[in-house]
Scaffold this motif. Structure first.
Motif, mmCIF file in Angstrom:
data_model
loop_
_atom_site.group_PDB
_atom_site.id
_atom_site.type_symbol
_atom_site.label_atom_id
_atom_site.label_comp_id
_atom_site.label_asym_id
_atom_site.label_seq_id
_atom_site.Cartn_x
_atom_site.Cartn_y
_atom_site.Cartn_z
ATOM 1 N N MET A 84 -28.068 -41.870 -7.115
ATOM 2 C CA MET A 84 -28.376 -42.689 -5.937
ATOM 3 C C MET A 84 -29.858 -43.039 -5.861
ATOM 4 O O MET A 84 -30.219 -44.172 -5.528
ATOM 5 C CB MET A 84 -27.936 -41.972 -4.669
ATOM 6 N N THR A 120 -30.596 -45.678 -8.095
ATOM 7 C CA THR A 120 -29.723 -46.812 -7.759
ATOM 8 C C THR A 120 -28.778 -47.152 -8.907
ATOM 9 O O THR A 120 -28.394 -48.315 -9.078
ATOM 10 C CB THR A 120 -30.522 -48.067 -7.348
ATOM 11 N N GLY A 126 -25.658 -45.648 -9.277
ATOM 12 C CA GLY A 126 -24.368 -45.780 -8.611
ATOM 13 C C GLY A 126 -23.212 -45.114 -9.321
ATOM 14 O O GLY A 126 -22.055 -45.339 -8.958
ATOM 15 N N MET A 144 -30.136 -43.705 -1.395
ATOM 16 C CA MET A 144 -30.066 -45.079 -1.887
ATOM 17 C C MET A 144 -31.298 -45.883 -1.493
ATOM 18 O O MET A 144 -31.737 -46.772 -2.224
ATOM 19 C CB MET A 144 -28.821 -45.774 -1.331
ATOM 20 N N VAL A 204 -27.134 -50.890 -5.688
ATOM 21 C CA VAL A 204 -26.497 -49.620 -6.024
ATOM 22 C C VAL A 204 -25.070 -49.820 -6.526
ATOM 23 O O VAL A 204 -24.641 -49.194 -7.488
ATOM 24 C CB VAL A 204 -26.499 -48.662 -4.819
#
Length: 486
Positions: free
Chosen positions: A315, A318, A320, A341, A436
């Protein structure tokens, strides 16, 4: 003034590069005898034709051959759009995505390293399209224009303007006086990390296709995957540790990585204020979430630490990637990941969101305000790496932060107006702007991006572009003063 012929020439050159990449991708289905060969071949021809037309139109000597800073911003924004327009052709011509909105969304999501997907069945994709989807993230990791400056230095003095427009973060660190030379060095780090990650994943037991695709997406911090189950479908703790390590490395300023890995100057990295903030932030969130998982779930110590570290790094950078259904975690821990994030990793890396340097400067500014209340006449500078930040830099960071929060809030309202639940709308807005690919509320995790209405997909695509180009590079094009002659 805007030099339109120069812009046409540069965009045309970019499309010719994309045509070569598409042609290269056609070799995969040709060798494997899969059905998407002609889709790539036709896409390459169409892209090459468009590129040649633009290059021909842009061939004019004189002042129109110049590249100004304004031209740089136009080129950067247009390059992402044009690459995505033509990059969507393989998805459409192969029949994978018959809707242009979906194909454009999928491609722009790749180039902006967001990793959001509207493809319903990832396992059904042929190897060529899987590679193209991953390669779009790899190309977008350091920037289309940045790669062009490195590979095709035809822009003369314009490369500085393009680099300034595309480079991410509030600072513009250079390794060498020539931007193209610095770019080649950074690209070397990028390629070496990708190869190392591929080899490590192959050794861990992954197949060659999965190893290549996941390494491309990991180093680009894009978070693409090759199976419906995502990373969770790998079922390998060793592969998770490998991806975790390379995600963290990709979140470091690539200039510092080059000095550390190729020049042996590890002191530059260890004494860098932003890197220290990035590492400490990750450690604090990892420890907090690991304790929460161990005490509130049935995870053991190793599982708690591994899941916590993997998802915090995923996170913050970013990327994901997820290895489990995070919505089943205690809500407080899921919300902590949602906060991660916003942070982002280091400027000069492939990550999105705020960037660590900005969050650190904001913390220092807030701390100074408390000190100012106690000592009204004190001079309280903000320092980074021992140097005092200028007033203009501090103002730029504050302005960026206000725009960042404001855009998320407005887009949150717009997604709710399109019929999304409040939590899903919020998660979609944050995931899009921060690049993200998944958000609080389950978007991209338990809810497919395909459920967004057409308007919602175009809104999300616009937010991805704004987030990837750090807001100002896109929004400045919407100001009337930008297009004035003087």
């Amino acid at each position: 003034m805007i030099h339109f012929r120069s812009i046409e020439r540069i965009i045309g050159a970019l499309l010719l590069i994309e045509a070569l990449i598409l042609l290269g991708c056609s070799a995969i289905p040709l060798v494997l005898k899969e059905t998407d060969f002609f889709a790539f071949l036709a896409s390459a021809l169409a892209t090459a034709c468009a590129g040649m037309i633009l290059v021909t139109l842009g061939k004019k000597k004189g002042k129109e051959n110049m590249v100004s800073r304004r031209d740089g911003y136009v080129v950067v924004s247009l390059s992402w759009i044009m690459f995505s327009l033509f990059g969507a052709l393989p998805f459409m011509l192969s029949g994978t995505l018959t809707n242009f909105t979906d194909a454009f969304f999928e491609t722009l999501s790749g180039f902006t390293t967001t990793g959001a997907s509207v493809i319903p069945d990832m396992d059904s994709l042929p190897h060529g399209l899987l590679f193209w989807r991953s390669f779009t993230e790899w190309i977008g990791g350091l920037g289309i224009v940045f790669f062009t400056v490195v590979v095709l230095p035809i822009f003369g003095v314009g490369d500085v303007q393009l680099f300034a427009a595309e480079a991410v973060g509030p600072t513009r660190a250079k390794l060498h006086p020539r931007i193209s030379t610095s770019g080649r060095w950074i690209l070397t780090v990028y390629v070496v990390l990708t190869i190392a990650c591929t080899i490590a994943l192959k050794v861990s037991g992954l197949g060659l296709c999965d190893s290549i695709n996941h390494s491309l997406c990991t180093i680009a911090t894009g978070g693409g995957y090759t199976h419906n189950g995502g990373i969770e479908g790998i079922h390998s703790a060793l592969a998770e540790y490998i991806i975790m390590i390379f995600m963290f490395l990709s979140g470091i300023n690539f200039s510092l990585l080059y000095l550390a890995l190729f020049k042996g100057k590890f002191g530059n990295l260890l004494h860098d204020t932003e890197f220290a903030w990035y590492a400490i932030t990750c450690l604090i969130f990892i420890a907090t979430i690991a304790i929460g998982l161990f005490t509130r779930t049935d995870y053991g110590i190793e599982e708690s630490l591994r899941h916590s570290a993997f998802h915090v790094i995923s996170m913050v950078t970013t990327t994901g990637y997820v290895t489990t259904d995070l919505t089943l975690w205690p809500q407080s821990l899921w919300m902590l990941l949602g906060f991660c994030m916003f942070l982002g990793a280091c400027a000069g890396s492939t990550t999105g969101a705020m960037k660590s340097v900005r969050s650190l400067v904001l913390v220092k500014i807030m701390r100074n305000e408390f000190d100012r209340i106690l000592h009204p006449n004190a001079i309280l500078p903000v320092r980074m790496n021992g140097k005092v930040l200028s007033q203009s830099t501090r103002q730029s960071i504050l302005s960026f932060s206000m725009f960042f929060v404001g855009i998320i809030f407005v887009s949150w309202l717009l997604f709710m107006a399109l019929g999304l639940d409040m939590d899903v709308a919020y998660g979609t807005a944050v995931a899009s702007v921060c690049n993200v690919g998944l958000g609080v509320g389950g978007m991209g995790l338990t809810i497919s991006w395909a459920v967004l209405p057409v308007v919602g997909k175009w809104l999300a695509a616009a937010l991805m572009l704004i987030g990837r180009l750090e807001i100002f590079a896109v929004l400045i094009l919407l100001t009337p003063g930008f297009w004035k002659h003087h």
